[in-house]
Every structure is written in C-alpha cells, then in structure tokens.
Motif scaffolding. Structure first.
Motif, mmCIF file in Angstrom:
data_model
loop_
_atom_site.group_PDB
_atom_site.id
_atom_site.type_symbol
_atom_site.label_atom_id
_atom_site.label_comp_id
_atom_site.label_asym_id
_atom_site.label_seq_id
_atom_site.Cartn_x
_atom_site.Cartn_y
_atom_site.Cartn_z
ATOM 1 N N LEU A 101 4.656 -17.763 1.173
ATOM 2 C CA LEU A 101 5.212 -17.166 2.383
ATOM 3 C C LEU A 101 5.915 -15.843 2.068
ATOM 4 O O LEU A 101 5.703 -14.833 2.758
ATOM 5 C CB LEU A 101 6.183 -18.140 3.047
ATOM 6 N N GLY A 102 6.752 -15.840 1.019
ATOM 7 C CA GLY A 102 7.426 -14.602 0.638
ATOM 8 C C GLY A 102 6.458 -13.537 0.184
ATOM 9 O O GLY A 102 6.622 -12.347 0.486
ATOM 10 N N PHE A 103 5.421 -13.953 -0.531
ATOM 11 C CA PHE A 103 4.416 -13.016 -1.024
ATOM 12 C C PHE A 103 3.609 -12.405 0.129
ATOM 13 O O PHE A 103 3.301 -11.213 0.122
ATOM 14 C CB PHE A 103 3.488 -13.748 -1.989
ATOM 15 N N ILE A 104 3.262 -13.220 1.116
ATOM 16 C CA ILE A 104 2.530 -12.704 2.278
ATOM 17 C C ILE A 104 3.363 -11.658 3.024
ATOM 18 O O ILE A 104 2.850 -10.607 3.433
ATOM 19 C CB ILE A 104 2.134 -13.864 3.218
ATOM 20 N N LEU A 105 4.658 -11.926 3.181
ATOM 21 C CA LEU A 105 5.538 -10.952 3.828
ATOM 22 C C LEU A 105 5.578 -9.644 3.032
ATOM 23 O O LEU A 105 5.550 -8.548 3.611
ATOM 24 C CB LEU A 105 6.947 -11.525 3.965
ATOM 25 N N ALA A 106 5.646 -9.758 1.703
ATOM 26 C CA ALA A 106 5.669 -8.566 0.852
ATOM 27 C C ALA A 106 4.377 -7.768 1.001
ATOM 28 O O ALA A 106 4.400 -6.534 1.048
ATOM 29 C CB ALA A 106 5.881 -8.972 -0.604
ATOM 30 N N ALA A 107 3.236 -8.462 1.089
ATOM 31 C CA ALA A 107 1.953 -7.778 1.238
ATOM 32 C C ALA A 107 1.815 -7.137 2.611
ATOM 33 O O ALA A 107 1.321 -6.006 2.733
ATOM 34 C CB ALA A 107 0.811 -8.770 0.997
ATOM 35 N N ILE A 108 2.270 -7.848 3.656
ATOM 36 C CA ILE A 108 2.158 -7.325 5.022
ATOM 37 C C ILE A 108 2.940 -6.024 5.181
ATOM 38 O O ILE A 108 2.521 -5.105 5.890
ATOM 39 C CB ILE A 108 2.644 -8.383 6.033
ATOM 40 N N ILE A 109 4.083 -5.929 4.512
ATOM 41 C CA ILE A 109 4.906 -4.721 4.611
ATOM 42 C C ILE A 109 4.542 -3.709 3.531
ATOM 43 O O ILE A 109 4.476 -2.497 3.783
ATOM 44 C CB ILE A 109 6.404 -5.082 4.523
ATOM 45 N N GLY A 110 4.284 -4.184 2.321
ATOM 46 C CA GLY A 110 4.064 -3.288 1.194
ATOM 47 C C GLY A 110 2.776 -2.490 1.276
ATOM 48 O O GLY A 110 2.769 -1.290 0.952
ATOM 49 N N ILE A 111 1.682 -3.098 1.725
ATOM 50 C CA ILE A 111 0.397 -2.393 1.752
ATOM 51 C C ILE A 111 0.368 -1.289 2.813
ATOM 52 O O ILE A 111 0.056 -0.128 2.493
ATOM 53 C CB ILE A 111 -0.762 -3.385 1.947
ATOM 54 N N ILE A 159 12.006 -13.614 -3.177
ATOM 55 C CA ILE A 159 10.566 -13.596 -3.460
ATOM 56 C C ILE A 159 9.929 -12.348 -2.858
ATOM 57 O O ILE A 159 9.107 -11.674 -3.494
ATOM 58 C CB ILE A 159 9.889 -14.860 -2.908
ATOM 59 N N PHE A 160 10.302 -12.047 -1.625
ATOM 60 C CA PHE A 160 9.802 -10.837 -0.969
ATOM 61 C C PHE A 160 10.149 -9.602 -1.789
ATOM 62 O O PHE A 160 9.302 -8.728 -2.018
ATOM 63 C CB PHE A 160 10.403 -10.722 0.436
ATOM 64 N N TYR A 161 11.384 -9.529 -2.241
ATOM 65 C CA TYR A 161 11.836 -8.370 -3.013
ATOM 66 C C TYR A 161 11.049 -8.252 -4.320
ATOM 67 O O TYR A 161 10.644 -7.156 -4.713
ATOM 68 C CB TYR A 161 13.333 -8.502 -3.302
ATOM 69 N N GLY A 162 10.836 -9.391 -4.987
ATOM 70 C CA GLY A 162 10.108 -9.361 -6.249
ATOM 71 C C GLY A 162 8.655 -8.955 -6.087
ATOM 72 O O GLY A 162 8.102 -8.246 -6.936
ATOM 73 N N GLY A 163 8.018 -9.387 -5.008
ATOM 74 C CA GLY A 163 6.612 -9.077 -4.811
ATOM 75 C C GLY A 163 6.353 -7.727 -4.167
ATOM 76 O O GLY A 163 5.263 -7.162 -4.317
ATOM 77 N N PHE A 164 7.341 -7.183 -3.464
ATOM 78 C CA PHE A 164 7.133 -5.969 -2.675
ATOM 79 C C PHE A 164 6.820 -4.751 -3.535
ATOM 80 O O PHE A 164 5.854 -4.026 -3.277
ATOM 81 C CB PHE A 164 8.363 -5.692 -1.810
ATOM 82 N N PHE A 165 7.613 -4.496 -4.570
ATOM 83 C CA PHE A 165 7.501 -3.235 -5.293
ATOM 84 C C PHE A 165 6.192 -3.085 -6.069
ATOM 85 O O PHE A 165 5.592 -2.003 -6.037
ATOM 86 C CB PHE A 165 8.716 -3.049 -6.210
ATOM 87 N N PRO A 166 5.696 -4.109 -6.771
ATOM 88 C CA PRO A 166 4.378 -3.942 -7.400
ATOM 89 C C PRO A 166 3.278 -3.659 -6.379
ATOM 90 O O PRO A 166 2.394 -2.828 -6.636
ATOM 91 C CB PRO A 166 4.153 -5.290 -8.101
ATOM 92 N N ILE A 167 3.336 -4.334 -5.241
ATOM 93 C CA ILE A 167 2.319 -4.116 -4.204
ATOM 94 C C ILE A 167 2.440 -2.708 -3.637
ATOM 95 O O ILE A 167 1.438 -1.975 -3.530
ATOM 96 C CB ILE A 167 2.461 -5.164 -3.085
ATOM 97 N N GLY A 202 2.406 -8.669 -8.328
ATOM 98 C CA GLY A 202 3.445 -9.118 -7.412
ATOM 99 C C GLY A 202 3.497 -10.627 -7.279
ATOM 100 O O GLY A 202 4.578 -11.222 -7.201
ATOM 101 N N LEU A 203 2.326 -11.261 -7.283
ATOM 102 C CA LEU A 203 2.280 -12.723 -7.199
ATOM 103 C C LEU A 203 2.895 -13.361 -8.439
ATOM 104 O O LEU A 203 3.626 -14.357 -8.350
ATOM 105 C CB LEU A 203 0.831 -13.183 -7.018
#
Length: 275
Positions: free
Chosen positions: A70-80, A148-156, A205-206
């Motif tokens: 869930l956190g990773f999906i949020l990071a991808a939705i915003i990060g990409i 989790i969102f914070y950790g996955g956001f920046f690499p993406i 990011g994952l």
C-alpha cells in the motif's frame, strides 16, 4: 547444462554457510544462542503453525506485505507523475528540486519517531470510522504507511527524472517532425523511453520499503508483522523463530525484487536490442 551449472554455483556459498552454522550450533549446544539448522527449517516448512500465540508466519508476512504494498503504491502514484513533470519542465524542476535535495538525504528510519508522534497508533480502519475491525486495514498504521511511502518515493522519483532527461533528442526531434503534440509526445515517446529507468526505481524503492517496514514493526505500537515477530522472539530467547523470520524476510524481499525485474525485462526488450 549451463542452467544446472549456474544453480550449483549459486548453492556453493549457502551450503558453506549452513555447514559452518551447524558446526558452531553443535559446539555451542545452546539453542537460546544459536539453534540447530533443523530447528529453524522445521518452522519454515510449517508456515501456518501458530508461533508464540501471535499468529503464523503467513499471518505476519501477509500483514507486513500489505503495509509495504500500500505504501509503495502511494509512492509510485505520486513519484512517477511528479518525476515526469520535473524531468520534462524546467519550471517544475525549479519548484521541487530544493525541497527534494533537502529531504532526500534523510534516512526513512529517522522519520519513524516523528511518524509515531504525529500519527500515533491510528490505523486506516480508524480513519474511515471503524475503530474495532479484524480486517487487514486494522493492522496498517498511518505512521508506518508514511515511512514506507517516504522510503519508496525518492528512488522512484529520481529514477523517473533521470529517465526523462536521458531520452534521446533524436526521438523527440523525429516525433516533432511527424507532427506529435505535447500529449502524444509524452505518451508515445517520453514515457516509453523512460520506462526502463522508472522500473529500476520501482525495484529499488520496493526493496527500501521492505527494509523500512521491518524496522518500523520492531518499535513500540506494532502488534503484528514479521518485524514484530523478530523482536518478540528475541525477548523470549526463541532464536530459532528469530532466524527463521530473518530468512523469510530475505526470501520475500528477493521474490518481490525478482517480480519487478521480470516485468522490467519484458517491457524493456527494445533497449537491449538498441544499437
């Protein structure tokens, strides 16, 4: 023959580690310090067995994976999308680059105390008004989700920006000559050309998200998850469960990374064939 040879070579180091582990476990003769290999394997081959009255491995892994996904999906939705805009348009680059460069060096784990103070132990279920629920959403704390969102956001985000900036000018000039507008340019040229870099960011990011959740689950306030099980096993000196949990973390992390890699390889075949 080559595949068999690769498999055998890949098993050399694990077999050596297991052999050394078993030797020292026999010498120590102290399961609370170093359990036998067989004791650990017995837990791994029975993933549905209840452990220390906290639930099975499947129960804890499911909760941890749900938090991460869930956190990773949020990071991808915003990060990409944000990465596409920052990589393409100078205005967005000037607006977001300063704050990104300030926040990027901060370790995600450093945000855990802050997230606990702000979000406390509130869960997604409580946000929607369900205070007592047995669903998976009752185990997904907002603080963990934020970390989790914070950790996955920046690499993406950063890999997406890099992918956009790495698009060859030849592709863009050719599209413009063929009459492509900005919308078609994004859909047909920039995004497909950036996809290999974006998928690399998703894979990294994952992996970071999976590491972060394990650390977050070890802190007070968590009542389930593989990280929680590790700390609970440590407190009760159940080292066989602790080591089995660690092995399971590595296996699930490798499986998640491999899944993203397979997707990346299948969608980026053209890049390998490019001269």
């Amino acid at each position: 023959m080559k595949i068999l040879r690769s498999i055998l070579l890949g098993l050399v180091i694990p077999i050596i580690i297991i052999g050394v582990w078993e030797f020292f476990a026999i010498q120590a003769n102290n399961p609370s310090l170093l359990p036998r290999v067989g004791d650990v394997i017995s837990h791994l081959v029975h993933p549905f067995t209840d452990l220390l009255n906290t639930g099975s491995f499947i129960h804890h892994i499911t909760i941890s994976a749900s938090r991460v996904i869930l956190g990773f999906i949020l990071a991808a939705i915003i990060g990409i999308p944000l990465g596409l805009l920052v990589g393409k348009y100078l205005l967005f680059h000037k607006i977001f680059s300063p704050i990104i460069e300030i926040l990027r060096p901060l370790c995600p784990i450093a945000w855990i105390p802050f997230a606990m103070a702000i979000f406390k132990t509130y869960t997604i279920a409580e946000v929607f008004g369900f205070r007592y629920t047995t669903t998976i959403f009752g185990h997904i704390q907002l603080g963990m989700l934020f970390v989790i969102f914070y950790g996955g956001f920046f690499p993406i985000f950063l890999n997406t920006v890099h992918g956009v900036k790495s698009v060859k000018h030849l592709y863009i000039e050719s599209a413009l000559l063929l009459g492509a507008d900005q919308n078609r340019m994004f859909r047909k040229v920039i995004f497909p050309s950036s996809l290999p870099a974006i998928l690399t960011g998703l894979r990294v990011g994952l992996g970071i998200s999976w590491m972060v959740i394990i650390a977050a689950e070890m802190l007070p306030g968590s009542d389930a998850g593989i990280g929680y099980l590790i700390m609970f096993s440590y407190e009760l000196a159940e080292m066989d469960i602790l080591i089995a949990s660690m092995i399971l973390i590595g296996a699930v992390g490798a499986l998640l990374s491999y899944g993203v890699k397979v997707i990346a390889d299948r969608t980026s075949v053209w890049q390998a064939k490019e001269r």
